[in-house]
Design a protein around this motif. Structure first.
Motif, mmCIF file in Angstrom:
data_model
loop_
_atom_site.group_PDB
_atom_site.id
_atom_site.type_symbol
_atom_site.label_atom_id
_atom_site.label_comp_id
_atom_site.label_asym_id
_atom_site.label_seq_id
_atom_site.Cartn_x
_atom_site.Cartn_y
_atom_site.Cartn_z
ATOM 1 N N LEU A 25 48.265 64.920 18.784
ATOM 2 C CA LEU A 25 47.554 64.858 20.065
ATOM 3 C C LEU A 25 48.490 65.313 21.305
ATOM 4 N N ASP A 26 49.710 64.694 20.997
ATOM 5 C CA ASP A 26 50.845 65.188 22.155
ATOM 6 C C ASP A 26 50.976 66.819 21.812
ATOM 7 N N GLU A 27 51.091 67.369 20.804
ATOM 8 C CA GLU A 27 51.081 68.770 20.479
ATOM 9 C C GLU A 27 50.000 69.629 21.401
ATOM 10 N N VAL A 28 48.784 69.143 21.173
ATOM 11 C CA VAL A 28 47.684 69.471 21.752
ATOM 12 C C VAL A 28 47.613 69.586 23.182
ATOM 13 N N ASP A 29 48.033 68.423 23.692
ATOM 14 C CA ASP A 29 48.335 68.282 25.395
ATOM 15 C C ASP A 29 49.247 69.061 25.829
ATOM 16 N N ARG A 30 50.385 69.442 25.085
ATOM 17 C CA ARG A 30 51.366 70.546 25.642
ATOM 18 C C ARG A 30 50.659 71.962 25.527
ATOM 19 N N ALA A 31 49.892 72.178 24.721
ATOM 20 C CA ALA A 31 49.405 73.691 24.460
ATOM 21 C C ALA A 31 48.359 73.960 25.342
ATOM 22 N N PHE A 32 47.569 73.098 25.502
ATOM 23 C CA PHE A 32 46.315 73.351 26.604
ATOM 24 C C PHE A 32 46.260 72.733 27.839
ATOM 25 N N ARG A 33 46.039 73.602 28.691
ATOM 26 C CA ARG A 33 45.939 73.344 30.240
ATOM 27 C C ARG A 33 44.500 73.413 30.620
ATOM 28 N N ARG A 48 37.451 62.885 19.130
ATOM 29 C CA ARG A 48 36.830 64.214 19.378
ATOM 30 C C ARG A 48 37.209 64.494 20.531
ATOM 31 N N ARG A 49 38.077 65.738 20.890
ATOM 32 C CA ARG A 49 38.294 66.185 22.237
ATOM 33 C C ARG A 49 37.639 67.613 22.357
ATOM 34 N N ASP A 50 36.858 67.636 23.218
ATOM 35 C CA ASP A 50 36.035 68.903 23.814
ATOM 36 C C ASP A 50 36.488 69.620 24.769
ATOM 37 N N TYR A 51 37.224 70.885 24.609
ATOM 38 C CA TYR A 51 37.611 71.641 25.759
ATOM 39 C C TYR A 51 36.550 72.703 26.333
ATOM 40 N N GLY A 52 35.253 72.377 25.810
ATOM 41 C CA GLY A 52 34.204 73.399 26.235
ATOM 42 C C GLY A 52 34.171 74.671 25.253
ATOM 43 N N LEU A 53 35.087 75.242 25.138
ATOM 44 C CA LEU A 53 34.913 76.511 23.966
ATOM 45 C C LEU A 53 35.647 75.889 22.632
ATOM 46 N N VAL A 54 36.476 74.897 22.721
ATOM 47 C CA VAL A 54 37.189 74.425 21.561
ATOM 48 C C VAL A 54 37.167 73.112 21.382
ATOM 49 N N GLU A 55 36.987 72.724 20.193
ATOM 50 C CA GLU A 55 36.741 71.091 19.829
ATOM 51 C C GLU A 55 37.937 70.862 19.092
ATOM 52 N N PHE A 56 38.515 69.822 18.990
ATOM 53 C CA PHE A 56 39.230 69.244 17.986
ATOM 54 C C PHE A 56 38.821 67.826 17.576
ATOM 55 N N ALA A 57 39.046 67.520 16.231
ATOM 56 C CA ALA A 57 38.990 66.050 15.901
ATOM 57 C C ALA A 57 40.030 65.678 15.388
ATOM 58 N N PHE A 58 40.341 64.361 15.633
ATOM 59 C CA PHE A 58 41.626 63.722 15.254
ATOM 60 C C PHE A 58 41.391 62.482 14.396
ATOM 61 N N ASN A 59 42.220 62.085 13.550
ATOM 62 C CA ASN A 59 42.217 60.975 12.762
ATOM 63 C C ASN A 59 43.549 60.261 13.053
ATOM 64 N N ALA A 85 33.905 80.979 30.508
ATOM 65 C CA ALA A 85 34.809 82.108 30.377
ATOM 66 C C ALA A 85 35.907 82.431 31.510
ATOM 67 N N GLN A 86 35.401 82.312 32.834
ATOM 68 C CA GLN A 86 36.436 82.357 33.572
ATOM 69 C C GLN A 86 37.382 81.288 33.794
ATOM 70 N N ALA A 87 36.829 80.077 33.589
ATOM 71 C CA ALA A 87 37.995 78.911 33.697
ATOM 72 C C ALA A 87 38.959 79.044 32.337
ATOM 73 N N TRP A 88 38.421 79.603 31.252
ATOM 74 C CA TRP A 88 39.289 79.641 30.173
ATOM 75 C C TRP A 88 40.361 80.738 30.331
ATOM 76 N N ALA A 89 39.991 82.013 30.914
ATOM 77 C CA ALA A 89 40.977 82.869 31.434
ATOM 78 C C ALA A 89 41.912 82.420 32.361
ATOM 79 N N ARG A 90 41.321 81.716 33.209
ATOM 80 C CA ARG A 90 42.285 81.419 34.372
ATOM 81 C C ARG A 90 43.389 80.026 33.805
ATOM 82 N N ASN A 91 42.810 79.315 32.935
ATOM 83 C CA ASN A 91 43.620 78.204 32.384
ATOM 84 C C ASN A 91 44.559 78.516 31.077
ATOM 85 N N MET A 92 43.935 79.459 30.355
ATOM 86 C CA MET A 92 44.559 79.564 28.917
ATOM 87 C C MET A 92 44.924 81.050 28.798
#
Length: 117
Positions: A25-33, A48-59, A85-92
């Motif tokens: 989860l720490d690596e995801v926090d560093r990679a996704f803004r 489950r972490r939902d970024y809108g366009l991408v979702e991750f599930a963690f154990n 799409a606009q937010a993803w372009a701006r943030n990622m």
């Protein structure tokens, strides 16, 4: 990077912004803004972490870190959410069109391009 290039890279490498199954989860926090929503299962059995366009599930194993078990791209959400799409372009730094075909992904695949040379 275009959305098609992003998808082709994820499909051919199994990595999403340098992350793969087993990332913490720490690596995801560093990679996704990008803004997200967390949903925690009963008794903290999963996250489950939902970024809108991408979702991750963690154990939560091996403890004490959350470890990525699944990653999914929710491409269908682009068709009904103009701001995503606009937010993803701006943030990622990934620019998606509203609609993307599998044929577009296949012709942009790094593996396919390498086999042509």
């Amino acid at each position: 990077m275009t959305g098609v290039e992003f998808l082709a890279t994820v499909i051919t490498t199994g990595e999403l912004h340098g992350l793969r199954i087993g990332s913490t989860l720490d690596e995801v926090d560093r990679a996704f803004r990008h803004p997200f929503v967390d949903v925690v299962g009963e008794e903290g059995a999963w996250l489950r972490r939902d970024y809108g366009l991408v979702e991750f599930a963690f154990n939560p194993e091996p403890e004490p870190e959350w470890v990525m078990a699944t990653a999914s791209i929710q491409l269908h959400r682009l068709a009904s959410d103009d701001d995503l799409a606009q937010a993803w372009a701006r943030n990622m730094g990934v620019e998606f069109r509203r609609y993307t075909s599998w044929e577009d992904c296949a012709t942009s695949s790094p593996v396919r391009k390498a086999s042509r040379s």
